[in-house]
Design a protein around this motif. Structure first.
Motif, mmCIF file in Angstrom:
data_model
loop_
_atom_site.group_PDB
_atom_site.id
_atom_site.type_symbol
_atom_site.label_atom_id
_atom_site.label_comp_id
_atom_site.label_asym_id
_atom_site.label_seq_id
_atom_site.Cartn_x
_atom_site.Cartn_y
_atom_site.Cartn_z
ATOM 1 N N ASP A 32 12.185 9.952 -5.212
ATOM 2 C CA ASP A 32 13.194 10.076 -6.253
ATOM 3 C C ASP A 32 14.078 8.828 -6.276
ATOM 4 O O ASP A 32 14.421 8.277 -5.226
ATOM 5 N N PHE A 33 14.441 8.388 -7.467
ATOM 6 C CA PHE A 33 15.221 7.152 -7.631
ATOM 7 C C PHE A 33 16.552 7.225 -6.886
ATOM 8 O O PHE A 33 16.913 6.290 -6.174
ATOM 9 N N THR A 34 17.264 8.327 -7.025
ATOM 10 C CA THR A 34 18.559 8.437 -6.345
ATOM 11 C C THR A 34 18.402 8.482 -4.832
ATOM 12 O O THR A 34 19.233 7.949 -4.103
ATOM 13 N N LEU A 35 17.331 9.073 -4.374
ATOM 14 C CA LEU A 35 17.062 9.112 -2.941
ATOM 15 C C LEU A 35 16.798 7.710 -2.396
ATOM 16 O O LEU A 35 17.280 7.352 -1.320
ATOM 17 N N VAL A 36 16.064 6.919 -3.152
ATOM 18 C CA VAL A 36 15.767 5.548 -2.733
ATOM 19 C C VAL A 36 17.049 4.716 -2.714
ATOM 20 O O VAL A 36 17.277 3.933 -1.779
ATOM 21 N N ILE A 37 17.910 4.878 -3.713
ATOM 22 C CA ILE A 37 19.158 4.120 -3.770
ATOM 23 C C ILE A 37 20.063 4.504 -2.608
ATOM 24 O O ILE A 37 20.672 3.637 -1.967
ATOM 25 N N LYS A 38 20.161 5.800 -2.310
ATOM 26 C CA LYS A 38 20.982 6.244 -1.175
ATOM 27 C C LYS A 38 20.443 5.707 0.143
ATOM 28 O O LYS A 38 21.196 5.255 1.002
ATOM 29 N N ALA A 39 19.128 5.742 0.312
ATOM 30 C CA ALA A 39 18.522 5.227 1.537
ATOM 31 C C ALA A 39 18.730 3.723 1.659
ATOM 32 O O ALA A 39 18.992 3.209 2.751
ATOM 33 N N ALA A 40 18.651 3.020 0.532
ATOM 34 C CA ALA A 40 18.863 1.571 0.544
ATOM 35 C C ALA A 40 20.300 1.241 0.918
ATOM 36 O O ALA A 40 20.556 0.280 1.649
ATOM 37 N N ALA A 41 21.240 2.030 0.426
ATOM 38 C CA ALA A 41 22.646 1.803 0.767
ATOM 39 C C ALA A 41 22.903 2.089 2.240
ATOM 40 O O ALA A 41 23.643 1.348 2.902
ATOM 41 N N GLU A 42 22.285 3.129 2.768
ATOM 42 C CA GLU A 42 22.473 3.478 4.171
ATOM 43 C C GLU A 42 21.836 2.451 5.105
ATOM 44 O O GLU A 42 22.379 2.151 6.163
ATOM 45 N N GLY A 47 21.652 -4.526 -1.789
ATOM 46 C CA GLY A 47 21.847 -5.812 -2.457
ATOM 47 C C GLY A 47 20.533 -6.510 -2.748
ATOM 48 O O GLY A 47 20.354 -7.111 -3.807
ATOM 49 N N LYS A 48 19.608 -6.417 -1.829
ATOM 50 C CA LYS A 48 18.288 -7.021 -2.034
ATOM 51 C C LYS A 48 17.528 -6.301 -3.145
ATOM 52 O O LYS A 48 16.830 -6.932 -3.941
ATOM 53 N N LEU A 49 17.691 -5.007 -3.205
ATOM 54 C CA LEU A 49 17.030 -4.221 -4.239
ATOM 55 C C LEU A 49 17.593 -4.554 -5.620
ATOM 56 O O LEU A 49 16.840 -4.703 -6.586
ATOM 57 N N ILE A 50 18.903 -4.724 -5.708
ATOM 58 C CA ILE A 50 19.534 -5.103 -6.973
ATOM 59 C C ILE A 50 19.095 -6.504 -7.380
ATOM 60 O O ILE A 50 18.844 -6.776 -8.555
ATOM 61 N N SER A 51 18.983 -7.396 -6.406
ATOM 62 C CA SER A 51 18.527 -8.757 -6.703
ATOM 63 C C SER A 51 17.097 -8.766 -7.212
ATOM 64 O O SER A 51 16.752 -9.551 -8.104
ATOM 65 N N LEU A 52 16.254 -7.913 -6.659
ATOM 66 C CA LEU A 52 14.888 -7.798 -7.181
ATOM 67 C C LEU A 52 14.883 -7.291 -8.618
ATOM 68 O O LEU A 52 14.050 -7.690 -9.424
ATOM 69 N N GLY A 53 15.817 -6.421 -8.927
ATOM 70 C CA GLY A 53 15.922 -5.914 -10.294
ATOM 71 C C GLY A 53 16.316 -6.986 -11.288
ATOM 72 O O GLY A 53 15.996 -6.905 -12.472
ATOM 73 N N ALA A 54 16.999 -8.020 -10.811
ATOM 74 C CA ALA A 54 17.453 -9.089 -11.701
ATOM 75 C C ALA A 54 16.337 -10.037 -12.114
ATOM 76 O O ALA A 54 16.550 -10.910 -12.963
ATOM 77 N N ILE A 55 15.150 -9.860 -11.583
ATOM 78 C CA ILE A 55 14.035 -10.730 -11.955
ATOM 79 C C ILE A 55 13.699 -10.585 -13.436
ATOM 80 O O ILE A 55 13.320 -11.560 -14.085
ATOM 81 N N LEU A 56 13.873 -9.397 -13.971
ATOM 82 C CA LEU A 56 13.590 -9.208 -15.403
ATOM 83 C C LEU A 56 14.552 -10.005 -16.286
ATOM 84 O O LEU A 56 14.249 -10.267 -17.450
ATOM 85 N N ASN A 57 15.697 -10.395 -15.736
ATOM 86 C CA ASN A 57 16.619 -11.229 -16.509
ATOM 87 C C ASN A 57 16.001 -12.585 -16.818
ATOM 88 O O ASN A 57 16.344 -13.198 -17.834
#
Length: 93
Positions: A32-42, A47-57
């Motif tokens: 689940d997306f929210t589960l992955v985000i919570k696990a990434a924060a923990e 920050g690395k996950l958000i940076s990967l998301g910026a590749i589409l920019n």
């Protein structure tokens, strides 16, 4: 001019959100997306996950450059810099 920059910023945010969703689904192995985000924060790699998301920019930026919509490309670039700075600050704290 301001309207085009705002549109570029909006496109940059949407592209980043879509990229974050794809990165979370790819690296989260279908969880689940929210589960992955919570696990990434923990675990400290949100920050690395958000940076990967910026590749589409990059795609949005080069599409606007190719269409000679420089102010929209500037908006995408502003959002990309904002995301980079926010992930840097997020990593510090």
């Amino acid at each position: 001019m301001k309207k085009d920059i705002f549109i570029g910023m909006l496109v940059g945010l949407i592209a980043n959100a879509i990229g974050l969703f794809f990165a979370a689904n790819l690296l989260g192995k279908g969880d689940d997306f929210t589960l992955v985000i919570k696990a990434a924060a923990e675990e400290g790699f949100l920050g690395k996950l958000i940076s990967l998301g910026a590749i589409l920019n990059l795609i949005a930026f080069f599409v606007f450059i190719k269409k000679r919509q420089d102010y929209r490309a500037r908006g995408v670039l502003l959002i990309t810099v904002f995301i980079a700075l926010s992930t840097f600050v997020f990593k510090l704290f």
